[in-house]
Design an enzyme around this catalytic site. Sequence first.
Site, mmCIF file in Angstrom:
data_model
loop_
_atom_site.group_PDB
_atom_site.id
_atom_site.type_symbol
_atom_site.label_atom_id
_atom_site.label_comp_id
_atom_site.label_asym_id
_atom_site.label_seq_id
_atom_site.Cartn_x
_atom_site.Cartn_y
_atom_site.Cartn_z
ATOM 1 N N ASP A 74 3.085 -1.956 5.742
ATOM 2 C CA ASP A 74 2.372 -1.581 4.517
ATOM 3 C C ASP A 74 0.951 -1.198 4.871
ATOM 4 O O ASP A 74 0.384 -1.700 5.842
ATOM 5 C CB ASP A 74 2.359 -2.750 3.528
ATOM 6 C CG ASP A 74 3.740 -3.081 2.995
ATOM 7 O OD1 ASP A 74 4.532 -2.146 2.787
ATOM 8 O OD2 ASP A 74 4.025 -4.271 2.779
ATOM 9 N N ASP A 107 7.469 2.371 -0.892
ATOM 10 C CA ASP A 107 7.267 1.614 -2.126
ATOM 11 C C ASP A 107 6.806 2.540 -3.251
ATOM 12 O O ASP A 107 7.234 2.402 -4.397
ATOM 13 C CB ASP A 107 6.222 0.512 -1.930
ATOM 14 C CG ASP A 107 6.616 -0.514 -0.890
ATOM 15 O OD1 ASP A 107 7.826 -0.713 -0.663
ATOM 16 O OD2 ASP A 107 5.699 -1.123 -0.290
#
Length: 166
Positions: free
Chosen positions: A117, A133
């Site tokens: 991330d 995401d």
Amino acid sequence: MKRPYLFLGLAVTMLILDQVVKNWVQGAIPRGGSVHGLPFPGIFELTLQYNEGIAFGFLQGKGTLLSPIAVAIAGGTAWYSFRHPKESIVTHIAMALLAAGALGNLYDRVVHGRVTDMFWFRKINFPVFNVADSCITIATILLIFTWFNAASAAEQSKNAQPAPTE
């Protein structure tokens, strides 16, 4: 362009973009580090975090449990797009984004044992997320919008029908 091929092209493009961004971030930022001030200091920043769980860090170490679900989502969206070529372009775009997001994070879980991330809304301390995401989130918003519009149109059509005559 035929809509199922729009699905395929967009899904592959977004999957590649997800992996390119993840690889770039891993080479440019040390783990837990940030690119201070980029792109919007104190508001939205690039940072490197790893997630071994599921969405927003839940179930740490159990992320691989999602593998069958990710495969089912990707397969289901492809099946739907190719079986329903006359669906709206927005639906095909949403299906492509959903498939790309599921496959992007699945690849990370299977190959690396964790998801990379990098995007952080520091201002509100929102959990760090990635391109995959974002694809899933945008797809969900598009599908909800499409479903509400379809329900609204069906209701208007129902209300517009003339009353039966005797």
